[in-house]
Motif scaffolding. Sequence first.
Motif, PDB file in Angstrom:
ATOM      1  N   UNK A   7     -86.316  56.545  83.242  1.00 36.66           N
ATOM      2  CA  UNK A   7     -87.332  56.097  82.296  1.00 36.66           C
ATOM      3  C   UNK A   7     -86.660  55.790  80.967  1.00 36.66           C
ATOM      4  N   UNK A   8     -86.191  54.550  80.781  1.00 32.32           N
ATOM      5  CA  UNK A   8     -85.533  54.196  79.526  1.00 32.32           C
ATOM      6  C   UNK A   8     -86.410  54.460  78.295  1.00 32.32           C
ATOM      7  N   UNK A   9     -87.711  54.227  78.408  1.00 36.86           N
ATOM      8  CA  UNK A   9     -88.600  54.440  77.261  1.00 36.86           C
ATOM      9  C   UNK A   9     -88.603  55.905  76.842  1.00 36.86           C
ATOM     10  N   UNK A  10     -88.734  56.793  77.804  1.00 39.45           N
ATOM     11  CA  UNK A  10     -88.771  58.217  77.478  1.00 39.45           C
ATOM     12  C   UNK A  10     -87.398  58.747  77.101  1.00 39.45           C
ATOM     13  N   UNK A  11     -86.342  58.142  77.608  1.00 37.17           N
ATOM     14  CA  UNK A  11     -84.998  58.543  77.178  1.00 37.17           C
ATOM     15  C   UNK A  11     -84.803  58.210  75.701  1.00 37.17           C
ATOM     16  N   UNK A  12     -85.174  56.987  75.312  1.00 34.90           N
ATOM     17  CA  UNK A  12     -85.087  56.594  73.893  1.00 34.90           C
ATOM     18  C   UNK A  12     -85.948  57.511  73.030  1.00 34.90           C
ATOM     19  N   UNK A  13     -87.165  57.728  73.488  1.00 33.87           N
ATOM     20  CA  UNK A  13     -88.123  58.487  72.694  1.00 33.87           C
ATOM     21  C   UNK A  13     -87.697  59.939  72.524  1.00 33.87           C
ATOM     22  N   UNK A  14     -87.255  60.564  73.598  1.00 33.18           N
ATOM     23  CA  UNK A  14     -86.883  61.979  73.501  1.00 33.18           C
ATOM     24  C   UNK A  14     -85.618  62.163  72.671  1.00 33.18           C
ATOM     25  N   UNK A  15     -84.683  61.225  72.754  1.00 37.45           N
ATOM     26  CA  UNK A  15     -83.503  61.320  71.881  1.00 37.45           C
ATOM     27  C   UNK A  15     -83.912  61.161  70.416  1.00 37.45           C
ATOM     28  N   UNK A  16     -84.841  60.250  70.135  1.00 36.40           N
ATOM     29  CA  UNK A  16     -85.289  60.048  68.762  1.00 36.40           C
ATOM     30  C   UNK A  16     -86.001  61.291  68.230  1.00 36.40           C
ATOM     31  N   UNK A  17     -86.858  61.888  69.042  1.00 32.17           N
ATOM     32  CA  UNK A  17     -87.566  63.094  68.606  1.00 32.17           C
ATOM     33  C   UNK A  17     -86.578  64.228  68.357  1.00 32.17           C
ATOM     34  N   UNK A  18     -85.530  64.311  69.160  1.00 28.85           N
ATOM     35  CA  UNK A  18     -84.553  65.400  68.988  1.00 28.85           C
ATOM     36  C   UNK A  18     -83.844  65.335  67.638  1.00 28.85           C
ATOM     37  N   UNK A  19     -83.904  64.165  66.972  1.00 31.80           N
ATOM     38  CA  UNK A  19     -83.249  63.987  65.661  1.00 31.80           C
ATOM     39  C   UNK A  19     -84.259  63.796  64.530  1.00 31.80           C
ATOM     40  N   UNK A  20     -85.545  63.971  64.823  1.00 32.93           N
ATOM     41  CA  UNK A  20     -86.612  63.672  63.865  1.00 32.93           C
ATOM     42  C   UNK A  20     -87.125  64.980  63.262  1.00 32.93           C
ATOM     43  N   UNK A  21     -86.677  65.287  62.062  1.00 31.52           N
ATOM     44  CA  UNK A  21     -87.019  66.569  61.446  1.00 31.52           C
ATOM     45  C   UNK A  21     -88.519  66.720  61.218  1.00 31.52           C
ATOM     46  N   UNK A  22     -89.202  65.639  60.889  1.00 31.26           N
ATOM     47  CA  UNK A  22     -90.638  65.735  60.643  1.00 31.26           C
ATOM     48  C   UNK A  22     -91.401  66.088  61.917  1.00 31.26           C
ATOM     49  N   UNK A  23     -91.080  65.410  63.013  1.00 23.71           N
ATOM     50  CA  UNK A  23     -91.758  65.702  64.269  1.00 23.71           C
ATOM     51  C   UNK A  23     -91.361  67.075  64.803  1.00 23.71           C
ATOM     52  N   UNK A  24     -90.108  67.438  64.650  1.00 18.60           N
ATOM     53  CA  UNK A  24     -89.670  68.756  65.121  1.00 18.60           C
ATOM     54  C   UNK A  24     -90.391  69.872  64.371  1.00 18.60           C
ATOM     55  N   UNK A  25     -90.622  69.682  63.087  1.00 15.63           N
ATOM     56  CA  UNK A  25     -91.339  70.700  62.308  1.00 15.63           C
ATOM     57  C   UNK A  25     -92.770  70.854  62.822  1.00 15.63           C
ATOM     58  N   UNK A  26     -93.421  69.751  63.168  1.00 14.00           N
ATOM     59  CA  UNK A  26     -94.771  69.830  63.725  1.00 14.00           C
ATOM     60  C   UNK A  26     -94.756  70.533  65.082  1.00 14.00           C
ATOM     61  N   UNK A  27     -93.811  70.159  65.930  1.00 10.54           N
ATOM     62  CA  UNK A  27     -93.715  70.764  67.259  1.00 10.54           C
ATOM     63  C   UNK A  27     -93.430  72.256  67.177  1.00 10.54           C
TER      64      UNK A  27
END
Length: 311
Positions: free
Chosen positions: A19-39
């Motif tokens: 799933x290229x879309x989810x691979x891109x998305x999950x890598x981006x979230x892993x580096x996204x401090x704002x989203x990680x703080x919410x999670x």
Amino acid sequence: MTTAEAYARFAGREVRGVSPAYERLSRAVSRDDELLALLDGLPPAKRQPNLLFGVVRWLGGPVEDPAAFHDYTLTNWTTIEAQVRARATQTNEAGRCAVLLPVLAALPQPLALLEVGASAGLCLYPDRYAYRYGEHRVGSGEPVLECAATGLAPPARVPEVVWRAGLDLNPLDVTDPGDVSWLDALIWPEHEHRRARLRAATAIAAADPPLLIRGDLVDDLPALAARAPAGATLVVFHTSVLYQVPVPRREAFVRLVDGLPAHWVANEAPEVLPHEGLPEPPEEGLHNVLALDGRPLAWTRGHGQAITWFA
């Protein structure tokens, strides 16, 4: 494991190459401090990628573009958080029946099937689906479940099932469009073949709905198992479920099911349900271990697309 590490691991092990879309998305979230703080404000079990991405898809949000996903999630976090807390990853992939079939077909017939973590119960119909292992076809009708089989002769026939029941904390109803839409949202974006399979499998289940009980895998399993008909081989099975169960309850379940008058078929990741002396998996990526009565038999892929027998 931190949330960032969990998303990076999901990208590298589960969706890489599928799933290229989810691979891109999950890598981006892993580096996204704002989203990680919410999670990180969620309970640990609610931080998983499949659940977040499924909720955003179910709400109509973007999952193909990481930047758009970031903006949508920040803007709509109150709604997303409520759904994440209320829902669970109940991926009900009928394709997993293809890796269960070699074990189920070899047990004394007829079978009484009891699935733990059944979701909508689509894996309770291994006798109603058709299968293709390379050039070898088993059964008839739709959907046809494709599986690459290595190291075993595919079964000659589908099992005979005389009773089917499922246990789940939140069973889904295949006759409810809202429940089916959630199952659809959990399918990865590019997997149109799995969407077609979901439609075919839900039609089969809706025509003959299984017995689905809302309950706990430890507290409520014995009573449901006792309802299986005499004269049938009771099979308690589960696939990609125990990772959602806290370790103490997981261990209690293993002790319980091991003592039931039933065969036990497990299809779980090796770190979730450990086995000693496993060979190396056939390739990179996430693999489950198929086991019968605690004895490991084969490596399997998560959606039933491949099985490598080593027993």
